[in-house]
Motif scaffolding. Structure first.
Motif, PDB file in Angstrom:
ATOM      1  N   ALA A 108      30.030 -25.636  29.620  1.00  0.00           N
ATOM      2  CA  ALA A 108      29.244 -26.651  28.808  1.00  0.00           C
ATOM      3  C   ALA A 108      30.380 -27.312  27.991  1.00  0.00           C
ATOM      4  O   ALA A 108      30.334 -28.318  27.849  1.00  0.00           O
ATOM      5  CB  ALA A 108      28.075 -26.179  28.062  1.00  0.00           C
ATOM      6  N   ASP A 109      31.112 -26.552  27.354  1.00  0.00           N
ATOM      7  CA  ASP A 109      31.954 -26.851  26.299  1.00  0.00           C
ATOM      8  C   ASP A 109      33.172 -27.676  27.066  1.00  0.00           C
ATOM      9  O   ASP A 109      33.321 -28.706  26.557  1.00  0.00           O
ATOM     10  CB  ASP A 109      32.585 -25.777  25.594  1.00  0.00           C
ATOM     11  N   ARG A 112      31.606 -31.093  28.036  1.00  0.00           N
ATOM     12  CA  ARG A 112      31.255 -31.675  27.053  1.00  0.00           C
ATOM     13  C   ARG A 112      29.620 -32.034  27.667  1.00  0.00           C
ATOM     14  O   ARG A 112      29.199 -33.364  27.500  1.00  0.00           O
ATOM     15  CB  ARG A 112      31.708 -32.904  26.626  1.00  0.00           C
ATOM     16  N   ILE A 113      28.945 -31.107  28.120  1.00  0.00           N
ATOM     17  CA  ILE A 113      27.319 -31.255  28.722  1.00  0.00           C
ATOM     18  C   ILE A 113      26.514 -31.378  27.413  1.00  0.00           C
ATOM     19  O   ILE A 113      26.508 -30.522  26.664  1.00  0.00           O
ATOM     20  CB  ILE A 113      27.181 -30.200  29.864  1.00  0.00           C
ATOM     21  N   LEU A 114      25.720 -32.196  27.510  1.00  0.00           N
ATOM     22  CA  LEU A 114      24.932 -32.391  26.337  1.00  0.00           C
ATOM     23  C   LEU A 114      23.479 -32.576  26.760  1.00  0.00           C
ATOM     24  O   LEU A 114      22.682 -32.196  26.075  1.00  0.00           O
ATOM     25  CB  LEU A 114      25.186 -33.819  25.483  1.00  0.00           C
ATOM     26  N   GLN A 115      23.115 -32.211  28.352  1.00  0.00           N
ATOM     27  CA  GLN A 115      21.888 -32.129  28.656  1.00  0.00           C
ATOM     28  C   GLN A 115      21.887 -31.399  29.796  1.00  0.00           C
ATOM     29  O   GLN A 115      22.936 -31.653  30.853  1.00  0.00           O
ATOM     30  CB  GLN A 115      21.020 -33.534  28.919  1.00  0.00           C
ATOM     31  N   THR A 116      20.845 -30.849  30.343  1.00  0.00           N
ATOM     32  CA  THR A 116      20.704 -30.373  31.675  1.00  0.00           C
ATOM     33  C   THR A 116      19.615 -31.182  32.371  1.00  0.00           C
ATOM     34  O   THR A 116      18.653 -31.557  31.782  1.00  0.00           O
ATOM     35  CB  THR A 116      20.328 -28.816  31.780  1.00  0.00           C
TER      36      THR A 116
END
Lengths: 156, 160
Positions: A108-109, A112-116
């Motif tokens: 995720a880091d 740079r994932i901000l949503q699923t």
């Protein structure tokens, strides 16, 4: 009924209704923008290549891989998994992989994932070609695969 | 060719329209609460927000399957609709109830310690989340849960 001192000053009924209407209007605008943009495939910037070992698998799809990032507390992740799974079933050489980010917060880091759900579309070499934030749309995914595979096999 | 190596647990299945119906009721109640707060009916607004927070707590701790709005949906709405196209895991909407409890709970606590503006602000924030969830199917937990994962607040236990 009113609290004295540092309380907020009450407004009259009409002004209060106006504030409520404004709030509903803003929330509706936010919802419409969100619905119009969510789940759209966007071409990846730059050239980043993943290895199968990065996501703990032996191999990617021969022609493309739909790499979906999910969590357990995400209802649209389930529908996206069905959409991507059925595309992978339909088209030779395409594999669907789903990774729970609770197990792999490092990914995720890194991306740079901000949503699923967030889905990365990889070509046969593992290069990231497109990114889909939100619930994937089947027609959009097929168009993206056409572009990557350079053929019309997917939508045929 | 599909071999999803999923670690996501299998769905047990509720009608996905049920949480959205419940969020609609919650959104209307929050709007009423905001109105009461704005016109100065502070005690009534605080009591209503407390009731809404307790309903969130019910959903968060007992699970959305056992929430009264779910029972209302099954009794009044579902018999009038076609069967659901697919069933949904109750875990995401249960998490969303916890988010609602947090927002309304923080608002009530701040109000109790002397921050009157906390009441309308909490009602407005919770309204926006409930409204977007009900009308557009927006999933707040899809972003908030991930933020907690990225902040390493939520970690997988070795046995899980």
């Amino acid at each position: 009924m009113e609290k004295s001192g540092v309380t907020s000053r009450p407004v009259n009924g009409f002004a209060a209704l106006g504030i409520l209407l404004g709030l509903v209007a803003v929330a509706t605008a936010v919802g419409l923008v969100w619905r119009a943009t969510t789940g759209r495939s966007r071409a990846a910037r730059g050239h980043r290549v993943l290895a199968p070992a990065d996501v703990d698998v032996m191999a990617f799809g021969d022609r493309a891989t739909l790499l979906q990032f999910s969590t357990e507390f995400c209802a649209p992740c389930r529908s996206t998994a069905r959409v991507l799974g059925s595309i992978a079933d339909d088209v030779d050489g395409i594999r669907h992989l789903e990774v729970d980010l609770t197990d792999r917060p490092d990914l995720a880091d890194r991306f740079r994932i901000l949503q699923t759900p967030t889905t990365l579309v990889l070509d046969g070499t593992g290069a990231i070609r497109a990114r889909i934030g939100g619930a994937a749309r089947a027609d959009d995914v097929r168009t993206t695969l056409d572009r990557i595979l350079g053929s019309d096999h997917v939508t045929a | 060719m599909s071999q999803p190596e999923s670690t996501v647990s299998a769905a047990r299945g509720i009608d996905p329209r049920s949480p959205r119906f419940g969020a609609g009721i919650t959104a209307v109640l929050l709007l009423v609460d905001l109105f009461l707060s704005l016109v100065g009916a502070t005690v009534a607004a605080a009591v209503l927000l407390l009731a809404i927070a307790l309903l969130f707590a019910w959903g968060a701790f007992a699970g959305v399957q056992r929430h009264p709005y779910g029972a209302l949906y099954r009794a009044l709405i579902r018999p009038r609709l076609a069967p659901p196209a697919e069933l949904e895991d109750p875990a995401p909407p249960t998490f969303a109830q916890g988010v609602g409890l947090l927002v309304t709970g923080v608002g009530l606590v701040l109000f109790a310690v002397g921050v009157p503006l906390a009441l309308p602000i909490a009602a407005a924030l919770a309204f926006v989340a409930a409204f977007l969830n009900s009308v557009f199917g927006y999933c707040l937990g899809c972003q908030l849960y991930l933020l907690l994962v990225r902040a390493r607040v939520i970690r997988r236990r070795a046995t899980a």
